[in-house]
Design a protein around this motif. Structure first.
Motif, mmCIF file in Angstrom:
data_model
loop_
_atom_site.group_PDB
_atom_site.id
_atom_site.type_symbol
_atom_site.label_atom_id
_atom_site.label_comp_id
_atom_site.label_asym_id
_atom_site.label_seq_id
_atom_site.Cartn_x
_atom_site.Cartn_y
_atom_site.Cartn_z
ATOM 1 N N VAL A 1 -7.481 -0.775 5.553
ATOM 2 C CA VAL A 1 -6.103 -1.063 5.962
ATOM 3 C C VAL A 1 -5.995 -2.449 6.593
ATOM 4 C CG1 VAL A 1 -4.172 -0.336 7.417
ATOM 5 C CG2 VAL A 1 -5.563 1.385 6.235
ATOM 6 N N ASN B 1 3.194 2.770 2.884
ATOM 7 C CA ASN B 1 1.959 3.471 2.564
ATOM 8 C C ASN B 1 2.264 4.860 2.022
ATOM 9 O OD1 ASN B 1 -0.457 5.330 4.370
ATOM 10 N ND2 ASN B 1 -0.894 4.183 2.522
ATOM 11 N N CYS C 1 -1.996 2.442 9.440
ATOM 12 C CA CYS C 1 -0.764 1.865 8.865
ATOM 13 C C CYS C 1 0.370 1.881 9.882
ATOM 14 C CB CYS C 1 -0.371 2.636 7.606
ATOM 15 S SG CYS C 1 -1.442 2.342 6.187
ATOM 16 N N MET D 1 3.585 -0.498 9.165
ATOM 17 C CA MET D 1 3.894 -0.144 7.783
ATOM 18 C C MET D 1 4.579 1.219 7.722
ATOM 19 S SD MET D 1 1.278 0.133 4.502
ATOM 20 C CE MET D 1 0.784 -1.586 4.657
#
Length: 512
Positions: free
Chosen positions: A207, A232, A254, A259
């Protein structure tokens, strides 16, 4: 009569030119984010019973296999780890999480024109999946797909009006190293389209590298965090009712990296989920509610999509039935549960079990895409291009899907009833002293673009005209459109300096 001909011709030419020009957004008959929600296969009582059953499952059965970090987050939030290791969720914890979770979120594109507002019954269609084969529609063959095929899919999707986002639809089978595959998948998608992109990571350690790449594309971490244009896709559970340990760790990383996360529960009805439509929805709902608690325990208010993705199964053979009526009902029912909770949600539709873009594929893709849209599903994943129950992806089918989704969106838009659309005065003028038909009336001409969706490739010729035009084939037309798009340089390509810096830092497999 001779003097009048030029005027008629000029008027016709002007109308054709006007139709060829892009319509202003407010005049377009269909667009991203149109409101669905008119189709409701579940009753209010049915939704309440599914909700109650999901809460019972979370409180009494719980989920196994949470990673140590997940156990710490969840128990700190109020979940309980039993002697059997399973994490159970008290009703009050789940209900409090639902109450404070985001009611809307924006999935950004690299170009703000492609931002997607997820709330209420707003509908968006796009790709998804992890196909391992590319479908050669002309040769009727399957072959392993690679990074160039993924990049080409992104470039094609970028040019299709009714494909609103691109979640990676293929696996780069030509890149054996998993880290390089993950990074090249992000690069191939982001350099092919400025629409929102969905990506995944095979290992939590990857990641940070993916985020570094995205910071470079965005022009800095601050710019990335302000407008994260990649989400994601996270299979955080292994149905039935178990956390996917490494995927949960990916999800945590994430979230910390800013994200958005798609909480993806993909049970197979009859195998890893109950065989009944209602039972499969109960399990998917319970698993995603557990995921929602998890996300908000990591970071309260973090953007998450409620991704109930139960799939159908042919119980005679054990084969997946992504193109079945049961699949369409699963997806529509899940969409209703998203609205029951008033949460941004996504599910799968548009999958064909057919191996090629043929009549079977057409009915399978249209059935679930229409029902998903009418049910008000925010994110309709896998809506175009997917064949062989997600094993194959087809570029030509992606292009044909743009037409198909256009018709689905027209169904989503529904029927407007106003004084203007009731057309009583127009009926009066046509019938009393008028021409007796509506061809060429002011309302017909003025509304022909705003009310009607015209296929780009679909054929509406008469048999005589079709024969005179050389009997054009739909697949051949899609192939020609594909070649035309790919012959041009990608409009989403990165600027040379950024691209050079990325290539110096990472092993990019696409040629410059």
């Amino acid at each position: 009569m001779t003097d009048q001909s030029p005027a008629r011709t000029g008027g016709r030419a002007a109308r054709r030119a006007a139709r060829a020009a892009p319509l202003a957004d407010h005049l377009r008959p269909i667009r991203a984010g149109m409101n669905g929600g008119t189709y409701k296969p579940l009753t209010e009582e049915g939704m309440q019973r599914i909700h109650t059953a999901a809460l019972d499952a979370l409180e009494q059965i719980g989920l196994a296999d949470a990673p140590p970090t997940g156990v710490a987050y969840l128990t700190a939030a109020g979940a309980i780890q039993g002697d059997d290791g399973r994490i159970r969720f008290p009703r009050a914890l789940v209900e409090e999480t639902i109450a404070r979770a985001n009611r809307s979120l924006t999935l950004h594109g690299r170009d703000p024109a492609h931002d997607l507002e997820l709330s209420g019954n707003r509908v968006h269609y796009g790709t998804a999946g992890a196909a391992v084969h590319l479908v050669d529609a002309e040769g009727r063959n399957y072959r392993e797909c690679g990074v160039q095929d993924l990049h080409d899919a992104a470039r094609i999707a970028d040019q299709l009006e009714n494909i609103h986002f691109l979640q990676r639809p293929m696996v780069c089978r030509d890149i054996p190293d998993n880290l390089e595959m993950d990074l090249n998948s992000i690069y191939a998608c982001c350099s092919g389209t400025k629409k929102h992109v969905g990506a995944s990571f095979t290992d939590p350690a990857y990641v940070k590298h993916g985020l570094e790449l995205l910071h470079m594309i965005a022009g800095g971490e601050d710019k990335w965090r302000a407008r994260p244009f990649v989400s994601n896709s996270n299979c955080f559970v292994v149905p039935p009712m178990k956390f996917a340990t490494e995927s949960c760790q990916v999800m945590e990383a994430c979230i910390e990296g800013g994200m958005p996360v798609l909480l993806l529960s993909a049970g197979m009805a009859g195998a890893t989920a109950p065989s009944t439509v209602a039972g499969a929805i109960v399990q998917a709902t319970a698993e995603c509610l557990a995921g929602l608690v998890y996300v908000n325990a990591v970071k309260p208010g973090a953007p998450a999509i409620f991704g109930t993705w139960p799939f159908g199964l042919d119980l005679r053979s054990g084969a997946m039935t992504g193109g079945s009526g049961e699949q369409a009902l699963l997806t529509a029912g899940c969409a209703q549960m998203h609205k029951f909770y008033d949460l941004p949600g996504g599910a799968a539709a548009g999958i064909a079990d057919s191996k090629l873009p043929d009549m079977q594929a057409g009915w399978e893709q249209m059935c679930s895409n229409v029902m998903a849209g009418l049910s008000g599903l925010n994110m309709v994943y896998e809506a175009a291009g997917m064949h062989a129950s997600l094993l194959g992806f087809c570029h030509e089918s992606l292009i044909l899907g743009d037409d198909l989704i256009g018709q689905a969106l027209r169904c989503v838009r529904g029927i407007e009833v106003t004084d203007d659309t009731l057309a009583l005065e127009e009926i009066r003028q046509v019938c009393i002293g008028g021409p007796g038909h509506y061809l060429g009336t002011e309302q017909t001409l003025s509304r022909m673009e705003a009310d009607h969706v015209y296929p780009a490739l679909g054929n509406r010729m008469s048999p005589k005209e079709w024969a005179e035009m050389g009997k054009p084939d739909l697949i051949e037309k899609a192939k020609a459109r594909k070649e035309m798009i790919l012959a041009e340089r990608a409009s989403a390509r990165l600027d040379p300096a950024t691209d050079a810096a990325i290539r110096a830092r990472f092993n990019i497999h696409l040629s410059a």
